[in-house]
Design a protein around this motif. Sequence first.
Motif, PDB file in Angstrom:
ATOM      1  N   LEU A  56       3.196   1.967   9.652  1.00 59.44           N
ATOM      2  CA  LEU A  56       2.235   0.862   9.689  1.00 59.44           C
ATOM      3  C   LEU A  56       1.599   0.647   8.320  1.00 59.44           C
ATOM      4  O   LEU A  56       1.439  -0.486   7.859  1.00 59.44           O
ATOM      5  N   MET A  57       1.271   1.740   7.650  1.00 60.09           N
ATOM      6  CA  MET A  57       0.679   1.643   6.318  1.00 60.09           C
ATOM      7  C   MET A  57       1.665   1.016   5.336  1.00 60.09           C
ATOM      8  O   MET A  57       1.275   0.171   4.518  1.00 60.09           O
ATOM      9  N   SER A  58       2.931   1.403   5.418  1.00 58.50           N
ATOM     10  CA  SER A  58       3.953   0.824   4.534  1.00 58.50           C
ATOM     11  C   SER A  58       4.082  -0.679   4.761  1.00 58.50           C
ATOM     12  O   SER A  58       4.180  -1.455   3.809  1.00 58.50           O
ATOM     13  N   ARG A  59       4.053  -1.087   6.041  1.00 62.61           N
ATOM     14  CA  ARG A  59       4.127  -2.518   6.347  1.00 62.61           C
ATOM     15  C   ARG A  59       2.929  -3.258   5.779  1.00 62.61           C
ATOM     16  O   ARG A  59       3.064  -4.371   5.267  1.00 62.61           O
ATOM     17  N   LEU A  60       1.754  -2.641   5.874  1.00 64.57           N
ATOM     18  CA  LEU A  60       0.538  -3.282   5.352  1.00 64.57           C
ATOM     19  C   LEU A  60       0.587  -3.413   3.830  1.00 64.57           C
ATOM     20  O   LEU A  60       0.084  -4.391   3.276  1.00 64.57           O
ATOM     21  N   VAL A  61       1.207  -2.450   3.161  1.00 62.48           N
ATOM     22  CA  VAL A  61       1.403  -2.550   1.705  1.00 62.48           C
ATOM     23  C   VAL A  61       2.352  -3.710   1.408  1.00 62.48           C
ATOM     24  O   VAL A  61       2.085  -4.538   0.532  1.00 62.48           O
ATOM     25  N   GLU A  62       3.467  -3.795   2.156  1.00 68.59           N
ATOM     26  CA  GLU A  62       4.437  -4.887   1.963  1.00 68.59           C
ATOM     27  C   GLU A  62       3.801  -6.254   2.189  1.00 68.59           C
ATOM     28  O   GLU A  62       4.136  -7.224   1.513  1.00 68.59           O
ATOM     29  N   LYS A  63       2.886  -6.332   3.153  1.00 66.30           N
ATOM     30  CA  LYS A  63       2.230  -7.601   3.481  1.00 66.30           C
ATOM     31  C   LYS A  63       1.115  -7.951   2.501  1.00 66.30           C
ATOM     32  O   LYS A  63       0.580  -9.048   2.543  1.00 66.30           O
ATOM     33  N   GLY A  64       0.743  -7.006   1.639  1.00 66.14           N
ATOM     34  CA  GLY A  64      -0.322  -7.263   0.672  1.00 66.14           C
ATOM     35  C   GLY A  64      -1.714  -7.032   1.227  1.00 66.14           C
ATOM     36  O   GLY A  64      -2.698  -7.458   0.634  1.00 66.14           O
ATOM     37  N   ALA A  65      -1.829  -6.327   2.352  1.00 65.94           N
ATOM     38  CA  ALA A  65      -3.135  -6.028   2.934  1.00 65.94           C
ATOM     39  C   ALA A  65      -3.702  -4.726   2.370  1.00 65.94           C
ATOM     40  O   ALA A  65      -4.909  -4.572   2.244  1.00 65.94           O
ATOM     41  N   LEU A  66      -2.814  -3.781   2.052  1.00 63.40           N
ATOM     42  CA  LEU A  66      -3.215  -2.506   1.464  1.00 63.40           C
ATOM     43  C   LEU A  66      -2.584  -2.343   0.093  1.00 63.40           C
ATOM     44  O   LEU A  66      -1.460  -2.781  -0.141  1.00 63.40           O
ATOM     45  N   GLY A  67      -3.327  -1.689  -0.789  1.00 66.67           N
ATOM     46  CA  GLY A  67      -2.795  -1.271  -2.065  1.00 66.67           C
ATOM     47  C   GLY A  67      -2.598   0.231  -2.020  1.00 66.67           C
ATOM     48  O   GLY A  67      -3.177   0.910  -1.170  1.00 66.67           O
ATOM     49  N   CYS A  68      -1.789   0.742  -2.924  1.00 58.60           N
ATOM     50  CA  CYS A  68      -1.481   2.170  -2.903  1.00 58.60           C
ATOM     51  C   CYS A  68      -1.301   2.672  -4.332  1.00 58.60           C
ATOM     52  O   CYS A  68      -0.657   2.016  -5.152  1.00 58.60           O
ATOM     53  N   THR A  69      -1.895   3.821  -4.600  1.00 55.84           N
ATOM     54  CA  THR A  69      -1.645   4.495  -5.866  1.00 55.84           C
ATOM     55  C   THR A  69      -0.982   5.825  -5.548  1.00 55.84           C
ATOM     56  O   THR A  69      -1.232   6.418  -4.500  1.00 55.84           O
ATOM     57  N   VAL A  70      -0.128   6.264  -6.465  1.00 55.93           N
ATOM     58  CA  VAL A  70       0.605   7.510  -6.249  1.00 55.93           C
ATOM     59  C   VAL A  70       0.278   8.473  -7.381  1.00 55.93           C
ATOM     60  O   VAL A  70       0.392   8.120  -8.549  1.00 55.93           O
ATOM     61  N   GLU A  71      -0.154   9.672  -6.994  1.00 57.99           N
ATOM     62  CA  GLU A  71      -0.383  10.748  -7.968  1.00 57.99           C
ATOM     63  C   GLU A  71       0.361  11.967  -7.461  1.00 57.99           C
ATOM     64  O   GLU A  71      -0.052  12.568  -6.470  1.00 57.99           O
ATOM     65  N   GLY A  72       1.466  12.283  -8.095  1.00 58.98           N
ATOM     66  CA  GLY A  72       2.308  13.381  -7.614  1.00 58.98           C
ATOM     67  C   GLY A  72       2.854  13.035  -6.244  1.00 58.98           C
ATOM     68  O   GLY A  72       3.518  12.022  -6.077  1.00 58.98           O
ATOM     69  N   LYS A  73       2.537  13.869  -5.260  1.00 51.88           N
ATOM     70  CA  LYS A  73       2.983  13.609  -3.893  1.00 51.88           C
ATOM     71  C   LYS A  73       1.888  12.969  -3.045  1.00 51.88           C
ATOM     72  O   LYS A  73       2.067  12.778  -1.846  1.00 51.88           O
ATOM     73  N   SER A  74       0.770  12.660  -3.658  1.00 50.13           N
ATOM     74  CA  SER A  74      -0.372  12.107  -2.924  1.00 50.13           C
ATOM     75  C   SER A  74      -0.418  10.577  -3.055  1.00 50.13           C
ATOM     76  O   SER A  74      -0.421  10.044  -4.162  1.00 50.13           O
ATOM     77  N   TYR A  75      -0.440   9.918  -1.906  1.00 45.44           N
ATOM     78  CA  TYR A  75      -0.544   8.464  -1.854  1.00 45.44           C
ATOM     79  C   TYR A  75      -1.965   8.116  -1.406  1.00 45.44           C
ATOM     80  O   TYR A  75      -2.421   8.615  -0.378  1.00 45.44           O
ATOM     81  N   THR A  76      -2.646   7.281  -2.178  1.00 50.14           N
ATOM     82  CA  THR A  76      -4.006   6.873  -1.843  1.00 50.14           C
ATOM     83  C   THR A  76      -4.010   5.376  -1.561  1.00 50.14           C
ATOM     84  O   THR A  76      -3.487   4.580  -2.349  1.00 50.14           O
ATOM     85  N   TYR A  77      -4.599   4.999  -0.428  1.00 51.05           N
ATOM     86  CA  TYR A  77      -4.602   3.609   0.041  1.00 51.05           C
ATOM     87  C   TYR A  77      -5.987   2.998  -0.037  1.00 51.05           C
ATOM     88  O   TYR A  77      -6.995   3.682   0.143  1.00 51.05           O
ATOM     89  N   PHE A  78      -6.006   1.697  -0.300  1.00 53.03           N
ATOM     90  CA  PHE A  78      -7.255   0.944  -0.372  1.00 53.03           C
ATOM     91  C   PHE A  78      -6.958  -0.488   0.066  1.00 53.03           C
ATOM     92  O   PHE A  78      -5.832  -0.981  -0.089  1.00 53.03           O
ATOM     93  N   PRO A  79      -7.950  -1.178   0.644  1.00 55.01           N
ATOM     94  CA  PRO A  79      -7.707  -2.544   1.120  1.00 55.01           C
ATOM     95  C   PRO A  79      -7.615  -3.541  -0.040  1.00 55.01           C
ATOM     96  O   PRO A  79      -8.342  -3.427  -1.017  1.00 55.01           O
ATOM     97  N   LEU A  80      -6.697  -4.480   0.092  1.00 54.47           N
ATOM     98  CA  LEU A  80      -6.585  -5.579  -0.864  1.00 54.47           C
ATOM     99  C   LEU A  80      -7.203  -6.861  -0.300  1.00 54.47           C
ATOM    100  O   LEU A  80      -7.339  -7.839  -1.028  1.00 54.47           O
ATOM    101  N   VAL A  81      -7.532  -6.836   0.984  1.00 50.82           N
ATOM    102  CA  VAL A  81      -8.168  -7.982   1.635  1.00 50.82           C
ATOM    103  C   VAL A  81      -9.460  -7.496   2.289  1.00 50.82           C
ATOM    104  O   VAL A  81      -9.561  -6.345   2.705  1.00 50.82           O
ATOM    105  N   LYS A  82     -10.435  -8.384   2.347  1.00 45.90           N
ATOM    106  CA  LYS A  82     -11.713  -8.037   2.960  1.00 45.90           C
ATOM    107  C   LYS A  82     -11.636  -8.205   4.468  1.00 45.90           C
ATOM    108  O   LYS A  82     -10.983  -9.123   4.966  1.00 45.90           O
ATOM    109  N   GLU A  83     -12.323  -7.317   5.158  1.00 47.10           N
ATOM    110  CA  GLU A  83     -12.333  -7.367   6.620  1.00 47.10           C
ATOM    111  C   GLU A  83     -12.841  -8.720   7.119  1.00 47.10           C
ATOM    112  O   GLU A  83     -12.250  -9.320   8.019  1.00 47.10           O
TER     113      GLU A  83
END
Length: 127
Positions: free
Chosen positions: A50-77
């Motif tokens: 679900l998180m991957s789909r939300l990234v593809e749709k542009g709703a979530l952003g993701c940063t990668v540090e090593g093996k850690s993926y951090t997610y944040f919203p790209l759209v306001k609730e």
Amino acid sequence: MESTNPMPRISEAEWEVMKVVWANAPMTASDVVAAIGDSKTWNPKTVRSLMSRLVEKGALGCTVEGKSYTYFPLVKEEECVRSETSSLLRRVYGGALKPMLVNFLSDEQLTKADIEELKQILDQRKD
């Protein structure tokens, strides 16, 4: 100020993920899985999909540090809620607000406080 990009269409399951991220961002993938696990019996793989789909749709952003993926919203609730409300109004009620309100108010159990709040909102709209 409204975004110039159209709001992504978010499924019901994706809304559950977005609510968690909106409330707690930024979050690692593991944090999201753990938070969802408290309220749903979803497999961690399902949450990550679900998180991957939300990234593809542009709703979530993701940063990668090593093996850690951090997610944040790209759209306001608030923007997503407004978009979903407009979509429902168009699809179900042909864009007419009054029939939707009449249907909602006749079916819902409103407290006196709810009714007073609605009256205040309508009175403010008169001005």
